[in-house]
Motif scaffolding. Structure first.
Motif, PDB file in Angstrom:
ATOM      1  N   THR A   1       0.849  -1.196   0.000  1.00  0.00           N
ATOM      2  CA  THR A   1       0.000   0.000   0.000  1.00  0.00           C
ATOM      3  C   THR A   1       0.882   1.242   0.000  1.00  0.00           C
ATOM      4  O   THR A   1       1.952   1.248   0.607  1.00  0.00           O
ATOM      5  N   PRO A   2       0.433   2.280  -0.715  1.00  0.00           N
ATOM      6  CA  PRO A   2       1.293   3.464  -0.843  1.00  0.00           C
ATOM      7  C   PRO A   2       1.311   4.335   0.413  1.00  0.00           C
ATOM      8  O   PRO A   2       0.366   4.343   1.214  1.00  0.00           O
ATOM      9  N   ILE A   3       2.409   5.071   0.555  1.00  0.00           N
ATOM     10  CA  ILE A   3       2.536   6.089   1.607  1.00  0.00           C
ATOM     11  C   ILE A   3       2.760   7.421   0.890  1.00  0.00           C
ATOM     12  O   ILE A   3       3.566   7.496  -0.032  1.00  0.00           O
ATOM     13  N   THR A   4       2.004   8.439   1.286  1.00  0.00           N
ATOM     14  CA  THR A   4       2.107   9.726   0.605  1.00  0.00           C
ATOM     15  C   THR A   4       2.622  10.800   1.569  1.00  0.00           C
ATOM     16  O   THR A   4       2.145  10.902   2.696  1.00  0.00           O
ATOM     17  N   ILE A   5       3.602  11.558   1.093  1.00  0.00           N
ATOM     18  CA  ILE A   5       4.077  12.709   1.879  1.00  0.00           C
ATOM     19  C   ILE A   5       3.753  13.971   1.092  1.00  0.00           C
ATOM     20  O   ILE A   5       4.110  14.081  -0.081  1.00  0.00           O
TER      21      ILE A   5
END
Lengths: 230, 505
Positions: free
Chosen positions: B407-411
């Motif tokens: 699953t992606p992590i967004t900053i």
């Protein structure tokens, strides 16, 4: 009889990975539980001989696990604790744990504790008639204590304390339990206990100032060593 | 404020030369004399009808008036002048000083006596009125001052508010450094010595040349000294009153500062014990794994198959790196607790640093794709680079630890008003509301054991978000957690940091 089925309860994969091969190498069968609920379920499914329990579990307090296990069985539980807090160890022992080791532990010592626990487990069903280890022997029937074959005179309180320690030989016995055994009430002044342990050491230890037989577990209680060379 | 009018006879004008004469001519003495001359002329006109006795009353009336209007001293002067004029113009023989007959002597003598007494009485009344008026105004000014001083928060505030009376003040503190000049509006080299004298001498007020110093003390404890230029006579008492008021305010400021220090210390003690607790816990687990693995290999190595040995060895490597990350965390935590002076504050380009941290994270752990959304034009915040790096790494690690692999992590990074906003969002299982307030506590780890389905990475130290909060607080920013983000899933950690006030960027 020195090997058995070990239930290792720890959520740290690193500890499990590190410990499992050694336990298997000395002949134990090893079952892993990563949390308290799995551990409790495993008690009925696998019926282990000894439980190695880390108190810091993701789903429930380790002390609750001990309580739940104790509701159904007297299987020896050795607590592995990373928090060196006396009150936490005492609480775990009060809940019914048999012993504890501090992290980081020495592998050899942990294996020795497991051996002690297994020995006790094997004697659970039969009432022991006495204690025999190294130089010390105790006959529970005649209340006779011998050190290197020589009879040692003990007062009734001293004998009760020694018997209590011998019954859990190799494992820690809390001050509370010793006070209950010697004085009939667990809330008696621990100072009495220190005095009587001192007298026991005078009679049993080769060098009472450097005890090899009756070891102090600071803040928790005492342990009768079964490995001493004395 | 002005306490005294120029006509006040109690504070004779201090000017000299021609100006003094001018003042004298227009001053109370001249006016009293003029008044008397006016009445004397009236008396001379009326003398033929009234006779000597009544005319003398006209004179006495003039002297009483002079006393009422201008005070005691001008009245006395007027009374003497009156006696002279009366003798010359009124009493027989007119137009000559005639004191040769005993009978002639009586009227002027009685008259002079009456005039003096009347002048003295009426003048004293006037003086009392002037004095009362003045103390009234002084009281009012002190009241105003005490109101104004309520808002003072520093030594400079105190002298600024005191200086509203038009005088310049220098302030010296007895502590922490003896005789340190805190505010020096006078810029006079003699300030220090006169202040020192006021602080050590038994007197509350010390004058020297053109300076006057008041000791600032509250209940016997000397706080410092207030120095001003010497003012007009009578004003120094007021100065002392103002200085005492200033001393009280200084003490309040000092106590406030000390209270703040005590609170900060208590907070840091709390953090320290939490740190100790986590040290004992978090160092021991990897150490135990390492020591057990090594001991197993030593003792039973021959019995292990190659796969088991490899597993133990790679465990030692992984746990060593975990120990390393942990010691970095501990070191930074200690720096944070040691206070501001232990931190290296720089103007840190946020987007650039985020890019570097994300790059490193991608290299070490590819379990989660990381997306960075940052403005092209970088923003600067005042921060410690090592800590900022560690905080972002920690938050990223948490996001990865508590969300399913893949699953992606967004900053995201952007500007919100005066703040730089950094938000790190994962699509993990989220943090239940009842846990959200505790996630920033040292040593706290998520209750849910099933955060990471199928995950097997090492558990966190429980220090990461505690350090994040400590760091953000030290920067004067804020950190918050939002969960779930959408569809009952995900966690966002938002960090707000004050932007560097740098228009040149």
């Amino acid at each position: 009889m020195k090997t058995g089925h070990i239930l290792l309860v720890d959520d740290e994969p690193a500890i499990v990975t590190a410990l499992r091969p050694a336990l298997r190498a000395v002949g134990h069968e090893v079952t892993i539980a990563r949390d308290g609920n799995t551990a409790i379920a495993s008690m009925t499914v696998n019926d282990p001989d000894v439980v190695l329990l880390d108190l810091g579990l993701p789903d429930m307090d380790g002390k609750d696990v001990i309580r739940r296990i104790r509701q159904t069985t007297g299987t020896p539980i050795i607590v592995i604790s990373a928090r060196h807090q006396e009150y936490e160890k005492i609480a775990a022992l009060d809940e019914g744990a048999d012993d504890y080791v501090d992290k980081p532990f020495v592998l050899g010592e942990l294996l020795a504790r497991v051996r002690s626990a297994l020995r006790r487990r094997n004697h659970l069903d039969e009432a022991p008639t006495g204690f025999e280890a190294a130089d010390l022997s105790i006959d529970y029937g005649t209340r006779e204590v011998k050190l290197r074959g020589e009879v040692v005179k003990l007062s009734p309180k001293e004998y009760n304390l020694l018997k209590m320690l011998a019954e859990s030989a190799g494992q820690v016995v809390t001050q509370k339990r010793l006070l209950a055994a010697g004085w009939g009430r667990s809330e008696a002044d621990p100072q009495y206990l220190r005095v009587y342990v001192g007298m026991l050491r005078q009679k049993l230890e080769a060098n009472p100032s450097e005890p090899q037989l009756i070891l102090t577990e600071p803040g928790v209680g005492y342990r009768l060593s079964v490995n001493h060379a004395g | 404020m002005t306490t005294l009018s120029p006509a006040n006879p109690l504070s004779p004008p201090s000017q000299s030369g021609g100006l003094a004469w001018l003042t004298l001519l227009t001053g109370p003495y001249a006016r009293a004399a003029a008044l008397l001359c006016l009445f004397a002329a009236l008396g001379v006109v009326l003398a033929p009808w009234l006779g000597e006795g009544y005319v003398s009353l006209v004179f006495v009336l003039a002297i009483s008036l002079a006393g009422t209007l201008y005070g005691m001293t001008p009245a006395l002067v007027a009374s003497l002048l009156g006696a002279f004029l009366f003798d010359f113009f009124i009493s027989e023989p007119v137009f000559e000083f005639s004191l040769d007959r005993t009978a002639d002597l009586a009227p002027p003598l009685v008259f002079t006596l009456c005039a003096v007494i009347s002048g003295w009485l009426s003048g004293r009344l006037k003086d009392e009125a002037i004095r009362a008026n003045r103390s009234n105004r002084q009281l009012e000014s002190l009241l105003d001052l005490s109101r104004a001083l309520q808002s003072a928060n520093s030594e400079a505030d105190v002298t600024g508010i005191l200086g509203a009376d038009g005088r310049r003040y220098s302030l010296l503190r007895a502590a922490p450094q003896d005789g340190a000049v805190v505010v020096d509006a006078l810029a006079d080299p003699a300030v220090r010595s006169v202040a020192q004298a006021a602080m050590t001498d038994g007197r509350e007020m010390v004058e020297k040349d053109n300076l006057v110093a008041c000791r600032l003390d509250t209940g016997g404890r000397v706080l410092g000294a207030l120095v001003a230029e010497k003012g007009a006579a009578g004003e120094d008492g007021l100065l002392l009153a103002r200085a005492r008021m200033g001393a009280l305010v200084l003490e309040r400021i000092e106590l406030g500062e000390r209270l703040g220090e005590v609170r900060a210390k208590a907070r840091s003690e709390e953090l320290k014990s939490a740190l100790l607790a986590s040290v004992s816990h978090d160092l021991r687990s990897p150490l135990t794994a390492i020591s057990t693995s090594a001991a197993s290999l030593l003792e039973y190595g021959e019995q292990f198959d190659s796969e088991t040995s490899r597993e133990l060895l790679s465990g030692i490597v992984a746990e060593s790196s975990r120990l390393n990350h942990l010691t970095a965390n501990l070191l930074q935590m200690t720096r944070l607790q040691a206070g501001q002076e232990e931190l290296y504050w720089t103007d840190l380009p946020v987007a650039d640093t985020l890019r570097a941290v994300v790059e490193r994270k991608r290299r070490l752990d590819d379990s989660h794709p990381i997306r960075l959304v940052a403005p092209d034009e970088d923003v600067l915040v005042r921060a410690d680079t090592a800590l900022f790096d560690l905080v972002i790494t920690n938050v990223l690690q948490n996001a990865a630890r508590y969300s399913p692999v893949g699953t992606p992590i967004t900053i995201t990074c952007g500007v919100e008003g005066e703040l730089c906003a950094i938000a790190i969002t994962d699509e993990g299982i989220g943090i239940p509301p009842e846990e959200q307030s505790r996630v920033f506590d040292s040593f706290y780890r998520g209750e849910r054991g099933d955060r990471k389905p199928g995950g097997s990475g090492p558990a966190g130290s429980g220090l990461g978000l505690a350090i994040a909060r400590g760091f953000v607080n030290a920067c004067g920013g804020a950190i918050a957690v939002t969960s779930p983000v959408k569809d009952g899933q995900g966690t966002t950690i938002t960090i707000h940091l004050p932007l560097t006030r740098n228009e040149a960027l």
